[in-house]
Design an enzyme around this catalytic site. Structure first.
Site, PDB file in Angstrom:
ATOM      1  N   SER A 142       0.833  -1.204   0.000  1.00 21.87           N
ATOM      2  CA  SER A 142       0.000   0.000   0.000  1.00 21.87           C
ATOM      3  C   SER A 142       0.873   1.263   0.000  1.00 21.87           C
ATOM      4  O   SER A 142       1.626   1.490  -0.957  1.00 21.87           O
ATOM      5  CB  SER A 142      -0.958  -0.033   1.188  1.00 21.87           C
ATOM      6  OG  SER A 142      -1.926   0.979   1.082  1.00 21.87           O
ATOM      7  N   ASP A 166      -0.434  -3.831  -4.132  1.00 18.69           N
ATOM      8  CA  ASP A 166      -1.580  -2.931  -4.210  1.00 18.69           C
ATOM      9  C   ASP A 166      -1.215  -1.539  -3.697  1.00 18.69           C
ATOM     10  O   ASP A 166      -1.717  -1.065  -2.664  1.00 18.69           O
ATOM     11  CB  ASP A 166      -2.791  -3.473  -3.453  1.00 18.69           C
ATOM     12  CG  ASP A 166      -4.100  -2.993  -4.079  1.00 18.69           C
ATOM     13  OD1 ASP A 166      -4.181  -2.956  -5.310  1.00 18.69           O
ATOM     14  OD2 ASP A 166      -5.027  -2.637  -3.332  1.00 18.69           O
ATOM     15  N   ARG A 180       5.100   9.000  -7.046  1.00 15.28           N
ATOM     16  CA  ARG A 180       4.555   7.665  -6.790  1.00 15.28           C
ATOM     17  C   ARG A 180       5.555   6.634  -7.285  1.00 15.28           C
ATOM     18  O   ARG A 180       6.604   6.990  -7.850  1.00 15.28           O
ATOM     19  CB  ARG A 180       3.216   7.485  -7.507  1.00 15.28           C
ATOM     20  CG  ARG A 180       3.312   7.720  -9.021  1.00 15.28           C
ATOM     21  CD  ARG A 180       2.105   7.243  -9.761  1.00 15.28           C
ATOM     22  NE  ARG A 180       2.105   7.609 -11.168  1.00 15.28           N
ATOM     23  CZ  ARG A 180       2.812   6.993 -12.131  1.00 15.28           C
ATOM     24  NH1 ARG A 180       3.606   5.971 -11.817  1.00 15.28           N
ATOM     25  NH2 ARG A 180       2.743   7.396 -13.384  1.00 15.28           N
ATOM     26  N   ASP A 182       7.128   4.070  -9.786  1.00 17.26           N
ATOM     27  CA  ASP A 182       7.134   3.963 -11.246  1.00 17.26           C
ATOM     28  C   ASP A 182       8.296   3.072 -11.684  1.00 17.26           C
ATOM     29  O   ASP A 182       9.167   2.741 -10.868  1.00 17.26           O
ATOM     30  CB  ASP A 182       7.213   5.353 -11.892  1.00 17.26           C
ATOM     31  CG  ASP A 182       8.631   5.877 -11.964  1.00 17.26           C
ATOM     32  OD1 ASP A 182       9.264   5.733 -13.020  1.00 17.26           O
ATOM     33  OD2 ASP A 182       9.118   6.422 -10.949  1.00 17.26           O
ATOM     34  N   ASP A 185      12.222   3.363 -10.775  1.00 17.36           N
ATOM     35  CA  ASP A 185      12.673   3.384  -9.380  1.00 17.36           C
ATOM     36  C   ASP A 185      13.579   2.217  -9.014  1.00 17.36           C
ATOM     37  O   ASP A 185      14.201   2.226  -7.948  1.00 17.36           O
ATOM     38  CB  ASP A 185      11.469   3.411  -8.437  1.00 17.36           C
ATOM     39  CG  ASP A 185      10.695   4.724  -8.525  1.00 17.36           C
ATOM     40  OD1 ASP A 185      11.316   5.743  -8.868  1.00 17.36           O
ATOM     41  OD2 ASP A 185       9.480   4.717  -8.270  1.00 17.36           O
ATOM     42  N   HIS A 236      -7.980  -5.184  -0.797  1.00 15.93           N
ATOM     43  CA  HIS A 236      -6.687  -4.512  -0.689  1.00 15.93           C
ATOM     44  C   HIS A 236      -5.631  -5.465  -0.114  1.00 15.93           C
ATOM     45  O   HIS A 236      -4.513  -5.557  -0.637  1.00 15.93           O
ATOM     46  CB  HIS A 236      -6.858  -3.280   0.204  1.00 15.93           C
ATOM     47  CG  HIS A 236      -5.724  -2.304   0.159  1.00 15.93           C
ATOM     48  ND1 HIS A 236      -5.107  -1.891  -1.003  1.00 15.93           N
ATOM     49  CD2 HIS A 236      -5.086  -1.635   1.167  1.00 15.93           C
ATOM     50  CE1 HIS A 236      -4.152  -1.022  -0.728  1.00 15.93           C
ATOM     51  NE2 HIS A 236      -4.108  -0.858   0.589  1.00 15.93           N
TER      52      HIS A 236
END
Length: 435
Positions: A142, A166, A180, A182, A185, A236
């Site tokens: 998460s 997730d 975020r 991607d 990374d 989730h």
């Protein structure tokens, strides 16, 4: 209390809902586990890695996400043990619970950057002491997925692998890559989407993005709010349990590249030629074996379906039916396979199927378990036409081809399927030259 080499074991910070209401101050704790102390964490200094952290071994970081109740994740300790059983390595649990236990989600999101900065500094210290960044694997759950991405970006994508389970959606949907997780990374980024219509993200984030059951509603998860908290978190959290099961390697789940989930369910994406003899990628921990091909092919979506509980893996077949009824029939199909001590079932009901005369209908048949030697089969046709009685589906040929491996396809010719009537038969090797 656990004791390791004369020292009390350090455990994940255990908070409660009171802490989440009043708020806490971020404190990042790094707990080291090795095969010598797989059930006893060693709290590490951020400035000097301890001798137990063998920097010649690979290191896996586990980074949790939002903890609104403050309790430790119940999947954490089993995942640590299974990772160490799978590979002689260092496993580091990144305990940032004092920054994640807060009912104010937006404040927790702000803490992700500070957590990432803390972790980046520690990994740089590891590198200065001889660790290879390429040997580091970060598993982020998460919000932990984005923390992993921030760390990877700070280290210029030199980390070996990031697995995003997730990745959190709220406050990250529509954000640019620098805000975020991607693909840049890490050298390899694999991502699992199980709640893309609520707590997760819909868009691809990695070199390979898995969408179990389409990426939204997971099998076995409650569909109404009457189920309580499970309604909000089951989809989730399923990403964690699917990945954790892949560590045990009790069975393999193949994932198929496809533009949409609908095309996947219609068996339009069963070609794995791009991967040569390896076939389509195996979901989970072992997907790194396909790294070179996946990086070369570029960002794409991969689909598979699961059972509603563990073991989650299904066995994939393509079912081809050539009908010869005079009128078009609409309906659904259930097919079963049997061996001496096993049975498996596949229900194909994602939409009304169209069976027209002398037209081959291709279907994806996903069985709830693997039957190694098929001795007999059964088929049931369920008509969706309610205005006319006595519906029948006349089948000129039924062909069942396993998608994994090189098993010879099984066939049956000239079947009459009456509505809701199960027909059992022994399959025979297909006479491929006839069609």
């Amino acid at each position: 209390m656990w004791v390791y080499k004369g020292q009390a074991c350090d455990t994940f910070t255990d908070l409660d809902f009171h802490h989440a209401i009043v708020g806490t101050t971020l404190d990042v704790r790094l707990l080291l586990y090795t095969r010598a102390n797989s059930s006893c964490g060693r709290l590490m200094s951020h400035s000097a890695p301890p001798p137990e952290l063998n920097l010649t071994r690979p290191t896996t970081f586990i980074i949790h996400g939002f903890r609104p109740t403050g309790s430790p994740p119940n999947w954490l300790e089993p995942m640590v043990v299974e990772l160490l059983e799978l590979r002689d390595s260092n496993v580091v649990v990144v305990d940032w619970n004092r920054g994640a236990a807060n009912i104010d989600y937006f404040r927790v999101v702000r803490n992700t950057r500070a957590t990432a900065n803390n972790l980046t500094a520690f990994i740089r210290t590891m590198e200065e002491n001889g660790a290879s960044l390429a040997s580091i694997h970060m598993i982020g759950i998460s919000l932990g997925a984005h923390i992993s991405g921030f760390v990877g970006a700070d280290l210029n994508g030199a980390i070996g692998r990031i697995t995003g389970l997730d990745a959190a959606g709220p406050m990250f949907a529509g954000k640019p890559p620098e805000d975020r997780l991607d693909p840049t990374d890490a050298q390899f980024v694999d991502v699992i989407h199980t709640d893309m219509d609520a707590l997760g993200l819909r868009e691809p984030l990695g070199h390979i993005d898995f969408y179990p059951n389409g990426g939204a509603d997971q099998q076995g998860c409650p569909r109404t709010i009457l189920s309580g908290s499970a309604y909000f978190k089951c989809d989730h959290q399923r990403s964690v349990y699917l990945f954790k099961e892949s560590l045990r390697r009790t069975c393999e789940t193949r994932a198929f590249p496809c533009a949409t989930y609908a095309d996947f369910m219609d068996a339009r994406c069963t070609d794995c030629a791009d991967f040569g003899a390896q076939g389509c990628p195996v979901f989970g921990y072992g997907v790194v074996a396909w790294k070179d091909s996946l990086v070369r092919l570029g960002q794409s979506k991969y689909f598979f379906n699961t059972n509603n509980k563990s073991p989650y893996c299904k066995t994939n077949y393509r079912l081809d039916i050539v009908a010869w009824n005079q009128e078009v029939q609409w309906g659904y199909i259930t097919i079963k396979m049997y061996s001496k001590n096993q049975s498996a079932k596949a229900t194909i009901d994602h939409k009304k199927l169209n069976f027209a005369k002398y037209t081959e209908t291709q279907l994806l048949a996903q069985f709830d378990r693997d039957v190694t030697t098929v001795e007999k089969m059964s088929v049931t046709f369920f008509s969706s036409i309610v205005l006319r009685p006595k519906h029948k589906l006349r089948v000129l040929r039924l062909r069942l081809q396993r998608l994994e491996g090189s098993d010879r396809p099984l066939c049956r010719y000239d079947l009459l399927l009456r509505d809701k009537e199960e027909i059992t038969f022994r399959p025979i090797p297909c006479e491929e030259s006839n069609f």
